[in-house]
Design a protein around this motif. Structure first.
Motif, PDB file in Angstrom:
ATOM      1  N   GLY A 408      -8.542   0.340   4.062  1.00 25.76           N
ATOM      2  CA  GLY A 408      -7.425   1.072   3.378  1.00 25.76           C
ATOM      3  C   GLY A 408      -6.112   0.033   3.323  1.00 25.76           C
ATOM      4  O   GLY A 408      -5.070   0.838   2.778  1.00 25.76           O
ATOM      5  N   ALA A 409      -6.231  -1.091   3.922  1.00 21.71           N
ATOM      6  CA  ALA A 409      -4.973  -1.575   3.903  1.00 21.71           C
ATOM      7  C   ALA A 409      -4.903  -2.495   2.698  1.00 21.71           C
ATOM      8  O   ALA A 409      -5.864  -2.880   1.795  1.00 21.71           O
ATOM      9  CB  ALA A 409      -4.892  -2.966   5.147  1.00 21.71           C
ATOM     10  N   VAL A 410      -3.767  -2.951   2.306  1.00 22.22           N
ATOM     11  CA  VAL A 410      -3.273  -3.704   1.116  1.00 22.22           C
ATOM     12  C   VAL A 410      -2.686  -5.107   1.503  1.00 22.22           C
ATOM     13  O   VAL A 410      -1.733  -5.288   2.576  1.00 22.22           O
ATOM     14  CB  VAL A 410      -2.137  -3.251   0.206  1.00 22.22           C
ATOM     15  CG1 VAL A 410      -1.763  -4.149  -0.916  1.00 22.22           C
ATOM     16  CG2 VAL A 410      -2.710  -1.882  -0.439  1.00 22.22           C
ATOM     17  N   GLU A 466       2.055   8.583   2.185  1.00 21.83           N
ATOM     18  CA  GLU A 466       1.143   8.824   3.418  1.00 21.83           C
ATOM     19  C   GLU A 466       1.188   7.475   3.802  1.00 21.83           C
ATOM     20  O   GLU A 466       1.453   6.450   3.265  1.00 21.83           O
ATOM     21  CB  GLU A 466      -0.059   9.512   3.470  1.00 21.83           C
ATOM     22  CG  GLU A 466      -0.953   8.601   2.782  1.00 21.83           C
ATOM     23  CD  GLU A 466      -2.398   9.335   2.471  1.00 21.83           C
ATOM     24  OE1 GLU A 466      -3.589   8.656   2.299  1.00 21.83           O
ATOM     25  OE2 GLU A 466      -2.386  10.519   2.617  1.00 21.83           O
ATOM     26  N   ALA A 467       1.054   7.357   5.416  1.00 22.89           N
ATOM     27  CA  ALA A 467       1.080   5.866   5.898  1.00 22.89           C
ATOM     28  C   ALA A 467      -0.173   5.152   5.518  1.00 22.89           C
ATOM     29  O   ALA A 467      -1.180   5.567   5.194  1.00 22.89           O
ATOM     30  CB  ALA A 467       0.788   6.271   7.784  1.00 22.89           C
ATOM     31  N   ARG A 468       0.440   3.820   5.448  1.00 23.61           N
ATOM     32  CA  ARG A 468      -0.570   3.008   4.831  1.00 23.61           C
ATOM     33  C   ARG A 468      -0.422   1.544   5.783  1.00 23.61           C
ATOM     34  O   ARG A 468       0.801   1.313   6.134  1.00 23.61           O
ATOM     35  CB  ARG A 468      -0.324   2.866   3.460  1.00 23.61           C
ATOM     36  CG  ARG A 468      -1.318   2.033   2.772  1.00 23.61           C
ATOM     37  CD  ARG A 468      -2.367   2.891   2.382  1.00 23.61           C
ATOM     38  NE  ARG A 468      -3.576   1.850   1.309  1.00 23.61           N
ATOM     39  CZ  ARG A 468      -3.721   2.230   0.034  1.00 23.61           C
ATOM     40  NH1 ARG A 468      -2.802   2.916  -0.500  1.00 23.61           N
ATOM     41  NH2 ARG A 468      -4.514   1.446  -0.477  1.00 23.61           N
ATOM     42  N   ARG A 469      -1.431   0.826   5.648  1.00 22.08           N
ATOM     43  CA  ARG A 469      -1.338  -0.463   6.549  1.00 22.08           C
ATOM     44  C   ARG A 469      -1.088  -1.618   5.439  1.00 22.08           C
ATOM     45  O   ARG A 469      -1.640  -1.559   4.435  1.00 22.08           O
ATOM     46  CB  ARG A 469      -2.460  -0.878   7.171  1.00 22.08           C
ATOM     47  CG  ARG A 469      -2.538  -2.199   7.841  1.00 22.08           C
ATOM     48  CD  ARG A 469      -3.646  -2.368   9.134  1.00 22.08           C
ATOM     49  NE  ARG A 469      -2.917  -1.662  10.172  1.00 22.08           N
ATOM     50  CZ  ARG A 469      -3.527  -1.789  11.232  1.00 22.08           C
ATOM     51  NH1 ARG A 469      -4.648  -2.353  11.622  1.00 22.08           N
ATOM     52  NH2 ARG A 469      -3.024  -0.950  12.295  1.00 22.08           N
ATOM     53  N   LEU A 470       0.110  -2.472   5.654  1.00 23.34           N
ATOM     54  CA  LEU A 470      -0.060  -3.669   4.681  1.00 23.34           C
ATOM     55  C   LEU A 470      -0.011  -4.781   5.759  1.00 23.34           C
ATOM     56  O   LEU A 470       0.487  -5.035   6.876  1.00 23.34           O
ATOM     57  CB  LEU A 470       1.666  -3.494   4.539  1.00 23.34           C
ATOM     58  CG  LEU A 470       2.198  -4.337   3.256  1.00 23.34           C
ATOM     59  CD1 LEU A 470       1.361  -3.893   1.750  1.00 23.34           C
ATOM     60  CD2 LEU A 470       3.558  -4.482   3.185  1.00 23.34           C
ATOM     61  N   ARG A 471      -0.767  -5.999   5.053  1.00 26.69           N
ATOM     62  CA  ARG A 471      -1.093  -7.380   5.544  1.00 26.69           C
ATOM     63  C   ARG A 471      -0.348  -8.078   4.781  1.00 26.69           C
ATOM     64  O   ARG A 471      -0.605  -8.466   3.419  1.00 26.69           O
ATOM     65  CB  ARG A 471      -2.531  -7.507   5.942  1.00 26.69           C
ATOM     66  CG  ARG A 471      -3.094  -6.564   6.816  1.00 26.69           C
ATOM     67  CD  ARG A 471      -4.523  -7.267   6.855  1.00 26.69           C
ATOM     68  NE  ARG A 471      -5.136  -6.184   8.237  1.00 26.69           N
ATOM     69  CZ  ARG A 471      -5.935  -5.246   8.033  1.00 26.69           C
ATOM     70  NH1 ARG A 471      -6.472  -4.990   6.750  1.00 26.69           N
ATOM     71  NH2 ARG A 471      -6.549  -4.733   8.872  1.00 26.69           N
ATOM     72  N   VAL A 472       0.643  -8.880   5.209  1.00 30.80           N
ATOM     73  CA  VAL A 472       1.355  -9.820   4.434  1.00 30.80           C
ATOM     74  C   VAL A 472       1.268 -11.361   5.061  1.00 30.80           C
ATOM     75  O   VAL A 472       1.239 -11.500   6.037  1.00 30.80           O
ATOM     76  CB  VAL A 472       2.963  -9.618   4.635  1.00 30.80           C
ATOM     77  CG1 VAL A 472       3.738 -10.590   3.815  1.00 30.80           C
ATOM     78  CG2 VAL A 472       3.269  -8.289   4.209  1.00 30.80           C
ATOM     79  N   ARG A 473       0.683 -12.057   4.028  1.00 31.75           N
ATOM     80  CA  ARG A 473       0.451 -13.543   4.506  1.00 31.75           C
ATOM     81  C   ARG A 473       1.763 -14.157   4.856  1.00 31.75           C
ATOM     82  O   ARG A 473       2.914 -14.071   3.988  1.00 31.75           O
ATOM     83  CB  ARG A 473      -0.249 -14.209   3.126  1.00 31.75           C
ATOM     84  CG  ARG A 473      -0.491 -15.717   3.675  1.00 31.75           C
ATOM     85  CD  ARG A 473      -1.189 -16.404   2.419  1.00 31.75           C
ATOM     86  NE  ARG A 473      -0.260 -16.612   1.411  1.00 31.75           N
ATOM     87  CZ  ARG A 473       0.282 -17.652   1.180  1.00 31.75           C
ATOM     88  NH1 ARG A 473       0.483 -18.670   1.841  1.00 31.75           N
ATOM     89  NH2 ARG A 473       1.147 -17.686  -0.020  1.00 31.75           N
TER      90      ARG A 473
END
Length: 610
Positions: A408-410, A466-473
């Motif tokens: 579910g991460a972006v 709602e809560a969400r995970r983010l992955r940033v390079r």
């Protein structure tokens, strides 16, 4: 750990004002300037459709005004690759329409499809192309003919992309009927005979068969996949044998992209091994120029032997675009960040650097010789292969910025000004203090910024239900730990992925990415170096190769200082040399238009010894 990723839906991403949106706008303006009759000119001629005035104009040949009226260069009637550009145009136009970026292209795209339907009917219901079947007969007979399957593939590609991006079943029907001809033709050869045919550049035919197999499920395309296994390239790659040195690069990259699609559609692991071994041999165990690109005279260099390969025909644009596509595939398969760093380097120093920032036209090559000039194409007089990849590349920037992951991460993969909107979740990326506006008042500097910041400022804002995970390079070029500020929280982050769980509501993430000038030597001539500012190669405005003196090669960045750093509301990214007999100004290579420039500089000590 392997973390597969997927593209976000088309239309979910829009570029914001900035460098990449400016270049996209140049490109989409060019797409809209080309008329349907001219795009279809060679298809009409092959199908016997046309008016007499057109044939008279062909007899006259291009003149000072004819280039605006008809398409010449590689699209000249009678040219062996005629018709190739239309497929690129269809692919780019479909993407612009599908993303909502330029819906005004839809009527022209509709008219092109209607024209191709008419050509296919006039040709008997299958053949729809701008070159005759006779060209393939010549290839089968071993007679010299310039890459007919390469040209034919472009039409297939455009039709498939129109169907995939817009769901237009006319495009699928045209492609499916044309494929019936190839199924029948290709079954008439022994494996050895067809291996000879495959050695004559097939472009992305393998990728098209995989796409059509996925779309239709028809066994015809499974047969074509098997026939188009290029054993003389793929078998050595399966064994890990490097057969690439001095091989024409852009013959092989589309074939490997086809292998990638074949794996995704069939699940057959041999296709995946071909792709993975190709990347290892082409990039990891071969290296790249400072730009991230490769090739000299369109062929792969020997591994890490670049010094003798710098000239006026280095870094073909087509290879840059297709290797970015391959890196995108491998990131989606693995989630490994190195592929994203590779894409970034090539976006700035290939895709942007080989597009004229004033006219939007392409430079076939990015020369690496001293005192080089970019040779720009024209709107209607050239139509090189790279002309086609240009219009596709600049329609696809938005597709490289964000990815979905299974948990579910972006992923924010590229730090490009943009906005992502998904159901219940939105992300905005804004760049600050990196050659962009720094405040609402164009004459006011940000407090404390007396001189150009030595870091990139990035603000990422999320809006979530709602809560969400983010992955940033966090890019590999960051010098020291990056700083991430979220509310009152502050953390240091090394290059890699910054992982943040954002809550419902609005979250603002402020990133500070420290950057410094980096020195990149030529592997087999380490006293000759290029300079990079973050991911961006700097070009010296000098009309010959000149040695810089006064330090060691690894400390050569000490010889450059900021130059002309401020203009109204912008920080500029120029540099100049110091302590040299002649001052040289440096600018990002993607800003260079018609000036003479040099990217590699020998470094000598104070006595001139290298």
């Amino acid at each position: 750990m392997t973390v597969p990723s997927a593209h976000v839906p088309l239309g979910a991403v829009r570029l914001s004002p900035g460098l990449f949106e400016n270049r996209r706008l140049l490109n989409t303006g060019y797409l809209g300037s080309l008329t349907v009759p001219n795009l279809l000119q060679n298809f009409y001629v092959e199908a016997g459709i046309g008016d007499q005035s057109w044939h008279l104009r062909v007899a006259e040949g291009p003149g000072p005004h004819d280039g605006r009226d008809r398409h010449w260069g590689w699209e000249t009637p009678g040219g062996l690759l005629r018709g190739h550009f239309l497929g690129h145009w269809m692919s780019a136009a479909a993407r612009e329409v599908a993303t909502g970026a330029n819906p005004a292209l839809a009527p022209a795209l509709d008219a092109v499809l209607a024209g191709l339907q008419r050509c296919q009917r006039e040709n008997g219901g299958e053949w729809v192309f701008a070159i005759p079947p006779r060209f393939l007969e010549r290839v089968a007979a071993g007679l010299p003919t310039w890459a007919p399957q390469y040209a034919l593939h472009k039409t297939f590609m455009g039709l498939v992309d129109v169907y995939r991006d817009l769901g237009d079943r006319r495009a699928l029907a045209i492609a499916d009927a044309a494929a019936a001809w190839f199924d029948r033709w290709s079954e008439g050869f022994t494996p050895e005979q067809f291996a000879d045919i495959l050695d004559a550049e097939t472009g992305g035919m393998l990728e098209v068969w995989a796409d059509l197999l996925e779309i239709t499920g028809d066994d015809r395309y499974r047969r074509l996949l098997d026939r188009y296994w290029r054993s003389r390239l793929f078998d050595p790659l399966l064994d890990g044998v490097d057969v690439l040195t001095n091989m024409h690069a852009n013959t092989t990259i589309p074939e490997v992209l086809g292998a990638a699609r074949a794996f995704e559609v069939t699940g057959d692991e041999r296709w995946r091994r071909v792709v993975e071994n190709y990347w290892r041999l082409a990039v990891i165990e071969r290296g790249t120029f400072c730009t991230g690109g490769q090739t000299s005279g369109e062929i792969w260099t020997p591994p890490f032997e670049f010094a003798a390969r710098r000239g006026e025909k280095t870094q073909e644009h087509c290879t840059v675009y297709n290797m970015i596509r391959l890196a995108d595939v491998l990131f989606r398969w693995t989630g490994e960040i190195g592929y994203l760093d590779y894409i970034e380097r090539n976006l700035y120093n290939g895709i942007l650097a080989q597009q004229n920032p004033r006219t939007g036209m392409v430079a076939y090559f990015l020369p690496l010789e001293g005192g080089a000039h970019k040779h720009w194409g024209t709107p209607t007089d050239d139509f090189w292969c790279c002309h086609g990849t240009l219009v596709q590349a600049h329609s696809r920037h938005s597709g490289l910025i964000y990815y979905d992951q299974p948990d579910g991460a972006v992923v924010v993969a590229q730090l490009i000004a943009s906005r992502l909107e998904l159901e219940g979740f939105a992300v905005t990326v804004e760049l600050r203090e990196t050659a962009v506006r720094v405040g609402p008042d164009a004459n006011a500097a940000r407090a404390g910024s007396r001189h150009r910041p030595d870091s990139w400022g990035v603000v990422i804002t999320t809006e979530a239900t709602e809560a969400r995970r983010l992955r940033v390079r966090i890019p590999e070029w960051v010098d020291g730990p990056a700083i991430a500020q979220v509310g009152d929280g502050r953390q240091e982050v090394a290059p890699g992925f910054l992982e943040i769980d954002v809550d419902a509501g609005t979250t603002v993430i402020e990133l500070t990415l420290p950057s410094r000038l980096a020195v990149v030597p030529i592997p087999d001539e380490p006293s000759t170096v290029a300079f990079l500012d973050g991911p961006v190669v700097l070009a010296g405005l000098v009309d010959h190769e000149v040695a810089l003196t006064g330090t060691l090669p690894e400390r050569a960045s000490e010889l450059l200082v900021p130059d002309n750093e401020r203009q109204w509301g912008e920080w500029l990214r120029g540099y100049r040399t110091r302590r040299q007999q002649r001052s040289i100004r440096f600018r990002p290579v993607y800003e260079i238009t018609d000036e003479a420039f040099t990217m590699y500089f020998p470094i000598a000590d104070a006595e001139g010894e290298q």
